[in-house]
Design a protein around this motif. Sequence first.
Motif, PDB file in Angstrom:
ATOM      1  N   LEU A 419       0.423  -1.594  -0.463  1.00  0.00           N
ATOM      2  CA  LEU A 419       0.077  -0.122  -0.091  1.00  0.00           C
ATOM      3  C   LEU A 419       0.820   1.516  -0.081  1.00  0.00           C
ATOM      4  CD1 LEU A 419      -2.867  -0.735   2.052  1.00  0.00           C
ATOM      5  CD2 LEU A 419      -2.886  -0.930  -0.298  1.00  0.00           C
ATOM      6  N   GLY A 420       1.985   1.412   0.674  1.00  0.00           N
ATOM      7  CA  GLY A 420       3.354   2.585   0.038  1.00  0.00           C
ATOM      8  C   GLY A 420       3.283   2.375  -1.076  1.00  0.00           C
ATOM      9  N   LEU A 421       2.778   1.716  -1.546  1.00  0.00           N
ATOM     10  CA  LEU A 421       3.722   1.665  -3.122  1.00  0.00           C
ATOM     11  C   LEU A 421       2.534   2.096  -3.853  1.00  0.00           C
ATOM     12  CD1 LEU A 421       5.958  -1.222  -4.162  1.00  0.00           C
ATOM     13  CD2 LEU A 421       7.081   1.112  -3.206  1.00  0.00           C
ATOM     14  N   LEU A 422       1.578   1.730  -3.715  1.00  0.00           N
ATOM     15  CA  LEU A 422       0.195   1.498  -4.269  1.00  0.00           C
ATOM     16  C   LEU A 422      -0.941   2.215  -3.565  1.00  0.00           C
ATOM     17  CD1 LEU A 422       0.556  -1.496  -6.477  1.00  0.00           C
ATOM     18  CD2 LEU A 422       0.496   0.662  -7.524  1.00  0.00           C
ATOM     19  N   PRO A 423      -1.133   3.328  -2.877  1.00  0.00           N
ATOM     20  CA  PRO A 423      -1.282   4.293  -2.029  1.00  0.00           C
ATOM     21  C   PRO A 423      -2.330   4.202  -2.782  1.00  0.00           C
ATOM     22  CG  PRO A 423       0.095   5.879  -2.440  1.00  0.00           C
ATOM     23  CD  PRO A 423       0.212   4.570  -3.050  1.00  0.00           C
ATOM     24  N   HIS A 424      -3.005   4.534  -3.603  1.00  0.00           N
ATOM     25  CA  HIS A 424      -3.949   5.299  -4.427  1.00  0.00           C
ATOM     26  C   HIS A 424      -5.635   5.379  -4.273  1.00  0.00           C
ATOM     27  CE1 HIS A 424      -6.042   8.329  -7.241  1.00  0.00           C
ATOM     28  NE2 HIS A 424      -6.551   7.084  -7.798  1.00  0.00           N
ATOM     29  N   GLY A 425      -5.790   3.452  -3.797  1.00  0.00           N
ATOM     30  CA  GLY A 425      -7.271   3.159  -3.278  1.00  0.00           C
ATOM     31  C   GLY A 425      -7.808   3.345  -2.501  1.00  0.00           C
TER      32      GLY A 425
ATOM     33  N   VAL B  66      13.027  14.993 -21.342  1.00  0.00           N
ATOM     34  CA  VAL B  66      12.376  13.980 -21.523  1.00  0.00           C
ATOM     35  C   VAL B  66      11.500  13.999 -20.826  1.00  0.00           C
ATOM     36  CG1 VAL B  66      11.816  11.942 -21.980  1.00  0.00           C
ATOM     37  CG2 VAL B  66      13.959  12.780 -22.950  1.00  0.00           C
ATOM     38  N   ILE B  67      10.215  14.335 -20.351  1.00  0.00           N
ATOM     39  CA  ILE B  67       9.182  14.073 -19.206  1.00  0.00           C
ATOM     40  C   ILE B  67       8.122  13.458 -19.311  1.00  0.00           C
ATOM     41  CG2 ILE B  67       6.929  16.013 -18.366  1.00  0.00           C
ATOM     42  CD1 ILE B  67       8.907  18.310 -19.270  1.00  0.00           C
ATOM     43  N   VAL B  68       8.562  12.463 -18.564  1.00  0.00           N
ATOM     44  CA  VAL B  68       7.011  11.525 -18.395  1.00  0.00           C
ATOM     45  C   VAL B  68       5.869  11.658 -17.202  1.00  0.00           C
ATOM     46  CG1 VAL B  68       6.966   8.677 -17.937  1.00  0.00           C
ATOM     47  CG2 VAL B  68       8.984   9.981 -19.042  1.00  0.00           C
ATOM     48  N   ASP B  69       4.964  12.275 -17.377  1.00  0.00           N
ATOM     49  CA  ASP B  69       4.448  12.142 -16.606  1.00  0.00           C
ATOM     50  C   ASP B  69       2.919  10.903 -15.830  1.00  0.00           C
ATOM     51  OD1 ASP B  69       2.584  13.042 -14.458  1.00  0.00           O
ATOM     52  OD2 ASP B  69       1.293  14.886 -15.716  1.00  0.00           O
ATOM     53  N   ILE B  70       3.277  10.071 -15.276  1.00  0.00           N
ATOM     54  CA  ILE B  70       2.775   9.337 -14.778  1.00  0.00           C
ATOM     55  C   ILE B  70       1.522   9.141 -14.340  1.00  0.00           C
ATOM     56  CG2 ILE B  70       2.874   6.804 -13.552  1.00  0.00           C
ATOM     57  CD1 ILE B  70       5.457   7.064 -13.901  1.00  0.00           C
ATOM     58  N   GLY B  71       0.905  10.437 -13.941  1.00  0.00           N
ATOM     59  CA  GLY B  71       0.155  10.556 -12.794  1.00  0.00           C
ATOM     60  C   GLY B  71       0.081  10.563 -11.788  1.00  0.00           C
ATOM     61  N   ASN B  72      -0.909  11.611 -10.343  1.00  0.00           N
ATOM     62  CA  ASN B  72      -0.356  11.361  -8.484  1.00  0.00           C
ATOM     63  C   ASN B  72      -0.565  10.074  -7.818  1.00  0.00           C
ATOM     64  OD1 ASN B  72      -1.019  14.239  -9.332  1.00  0.00           O
ATOM     65  ND2 ASN B  72      -3.273  14.282  -9.258  1.00  0.00           N
ATOM     66  N   TRP B  73       0.163  10.025  -7.939  1.00  0.00           N
ATOM     67  CA  TRP B  73       0.555   8.818  -7.033  1.00  0.00           C
ATOM     68  C   TRP B  73      -0.822   8.872  -5.487  1.00  0.00           C
ATOM     69  CZ3 TRP B  73       5.187   8.235  -2.986  1.00  0.00           C
ATOM     70  CH2 TRP B  73       5.654   6.873  -2.661  1.00  0.00           C
ATOM     71  N   PHE B  74      -0.560  10.028  -4.800  1.00  0.00           N
ATOM     72  CA  PHE B  74      -1.974   9.788  -3.923  1.00  0.00           C
ATOM     73  C   PHE B  74      -2.227  11.308  -4.226  1.00  0.00           C
ATOM     74  CE2 PHE B  74       1.660   9.822  -1.636  1.00  0.00           C
ATOM     75  CZ  PHE B  74       1.671  10.937  -1.018  1.00  0.00           C
ATOM     76  N   ALA B  75      -3.314  11.690  -3.709  1.00  0.00           N
ATOM     77  CA  ALA B  75      -4.100  13.035  -3.491  1.00  0.00           C
ATOM     78  C   ALA B  75      -4.970  13.046  -2.677  1.00  0.00           C
ATOM     79  CB  ALA B  75      -4.450  13.379  -5.498  1.00  0.00           C
ATOM     80  N   ALA B  76      -5.428  14.644  -2.175  1.00  0.00           N
ATOM     81  CA  ALA B  76      -6.283  14.288  -0.978  1.00  0.00           C
ATOM     82  C   ALA B  76      -6.958  16.072  -1.414  1.00  0.00           C
ATOM     83  CB  ALA B  76      -6.340  13.668  -0.019  1.00  0.00           C
ATOM     84  N   GLY B  77      -7.922  16.569  -1.600  1.00  0.00           N
ATOM     85  CA  GLY B  77      -8.142  17.578  -1.743  1.00  0.00           C
ATOM     86  C   GLY B  77      -6.766  19.112  -2.482  1.00  0.00           C
TER      87      GLY B  77
END
Lengths: 447, 453
Positions: A419-425, B66-77
């Motif tokens: 969950l540290g590597l894939l915490p999104h869910g 070279v720019i690689v945007d994989i997206g957000n790892w996590f987000a809140a607010g």
Amino acid sequence: MPAARLTLTTVSIAAPVVGAVIAASQEKPRMIGAASAGASLVALIAAVWLTPAATGVLAVDALAAAPALAFAALVAALFLIAPSADLTGANCRDLLLCLAGALTLYCAHNPFLLIAGFAVSALPLLIPHAARGRRAALKASIALGLSALLLAAGSIVLMTATSGTSAAFALAAVLLAALIRSGVFPFHSWLFSACERPLPFVAVLSGQAGAFVIARLALPHFPQTALSALPYITNLTIAGSLFTALVALGEVDPKRTLALLRASQNGFIVSGLTSGGLEGITGALVQWVVAAVALGGLILVLRCLEARYSDLSRQEFDGLAARTPRLAAFFLVFSLALVGLPGTLGFCSAELLFHGVLEAHPIFGLALPVAAAISAIVLLRLFSRIFWGRNRTHVPPMPDALLRERLALTAMTLFLIALGLLPHGLITSRVAPAEKLAALTQPLAHQ
Amino acid sequence: MMSELMLIVILGAPLVMALWLAATWLAGLEPGERTISRTTAASFVVATAATGALAWTMYGSGWAPVIVDIGNWFAAGAYSFPILLVVDRLSLPLLALTVVLSGLIGSFSSRYLHREAGYLRFFLLLHVFAFGAEAAFAAGSFNLLIVGWELVGLSSVMLIAFFNQRMAPVKNAIRAFAIYRVTDIGLLLGVFLLHHAAGSASCTLLFRGLWPQQETPLGAGLATAVAICFLFAAAGKSAQAPFSGWLPRAMEGPTPSSAIFYGGISVHLGVYLLLRAAPIIQKSPIAPALVVFVGLVTAILATLSARTASDAKTSLALATLGQLGVIFTEAGLGFERLALLHLTAHAIIRTLQFLRVPSMLRDYRRVHAAAGGNLSRTGLYYEALLPINLRRWLYRLALDRCHLDTLIDRFARDPILQIARRLTAMERAGRAVSIQRSARVLAGTSANEVAGG
């Protein structure tokens, strides 16, 4: 579907109760305990998976799902890891009742059930002390008894309150009960005596009953006129986190050190919950899962070592990594997760928590990363004292992690790392309840 | 698309290796030395080839980033943690340096650590380090840089304590860890300030133009605050004054790890932070001067201390400090290209010197024995021009490594520990009293009996 949910939730609570009745009379109740805790966990997973909408008086809603699952899994792991000497019939009964109580608390949507769950989940620490003559542990009984009484009185008055003044007093009682149960500064002393108890009582320590009461009961009933008081609670808990981390820096006893770090972590969680911002609240909701698993893991590894080598409290470097390298690795991973190192779920929760709290309290909030840094140093020192150093001749030969210990500890480690590597869910699932809590304190956020 | 794939291969190879080594060890299926060294070599060969291909692609496109945007790892607010990778003229040489030097160290260590008890542990930490350093260098946001930064620090500490049966490595590892954790607060606060005031810590949003001709829209006040926070963090990681004391102590680790960490990559991470944040630092009216001041002070003190070092690795550590001080000065003066060139050359030469130390000592002994005495006498050159009293004072100063450790101990570590011990004593005293009171009330027993219980 609501009926199915009620049934599954009830099964998850009933399974440990039935297990407790059977285990009490058994000489080797490990399998019964593990089976009933496992059944409870499976029922809970099914309840969360099959019926995501919460209804009824006993239902796992979005707020309760993560802590309830984490706690049930921790108790199941505890039955696998605990040394046989700790798993007497009475201890297993207490442990399973604690699980049933905690799940009742998490799933309750009725104040009376919530109070009952709050009290029953503390049962192992409430009753048996005096009977066993462990007077030093009386403090835990008093603190937990007081917190249960305060919660009962506060909740009942809160339900029937007609005036603003009585509601405010009731709310103060509920908050006080939650803070005492959380063990945050200045109510942390009972944690020491709780740590002196046999292993099953770890479960009581790992549950986040106090923080949950704040989220479930205190914040939803917080009067808009009293929102200005909330920052004082946040500041108190931030200062408490720093204080307890500093005390831990001077402590040499491993159990007491972990008790102090638990108090410090709970300060993090409560400060996040009361910070008023979405990031801080989400971080706190994730952090209470991290703290439950990581602190539970640390205490369990420590107990495994104590069962092999009873001299851990000496202030010398014992070099146990040479004898038990895997237990050392587990201890290290749990420590890193607890202090928020990258690659573990603790990093994600710490990021959110620090940002949320610093946004709301830019000056006082600075104490939080400082407390985290001190906690990290404390844990590395503790790790080095137990696992590094010369392999002394007085340390007897001992086995590394046994298969059952390795399985359970690996599962906990994988949970924190995966969950540290894939915490999104997980984090996304925490955002919805966090939004509700943030909306309750929204005026504060705009001040 | 090709460049993006190459970048993911570069970052993925050490991560996969680290996870595989950890999983097999945990499962009790510990691979043999040959398997470990061959898979390590294979992973670094793949990563080196991918780096070469990436450099070739960038060369073909006129060194466009070279720019690689994989997206957000996590987000809140309002807070999000983007996984944004950027390889530009600054990060490409450092990525290449990390991949090549880590591969060489892996190859060297497969013989150097033959039959060493911690063989697998060393290679596991080497891969964690390589992943951390690559993540830090390829990070397109300061959030992601923290991840690599912390992993490099953690692997560094674990390797300092590699020979953990001896007390000196253990104590020095704890000291290095304490310095890292305290100074990392600067990085955390700097990133928080960027999020708070600019809404993001992504380099693509914070900087305009191509490195090193980048500009930032941040105001001077915010830039100063962020720059000071970053300087604090960089000083800790690159062992600049007043945090220089941990670097000579870190020499307790195995020689190959000393080479890659304290000669090659790890200590240059602080410089990299300053170079990456150069537009922010240069926007501030005071931060460049502070960087120059820290660099110059470190260079002078390290040069002085190196003259009294009594062993080869410590001499090299102090020489590294001196060069790092000069590189800091160059970065502070705004000579970013020069600083990058200096950094790259220094990392290569110093890694070679560290790896050469064990065999060089054997060579020296042979030469000295043949010559009938020590060839490298000191104190006969420029030092002789100074008055004898000043020389003695400088000698004492240098012998104690300019009192930097003493100052930190006296004014930071000892007071904090003293406060902590007093609080713990108060806590225990308060607990004893309250237990007695509780027991009296509830059990009706005498205080002495309770205290005994």
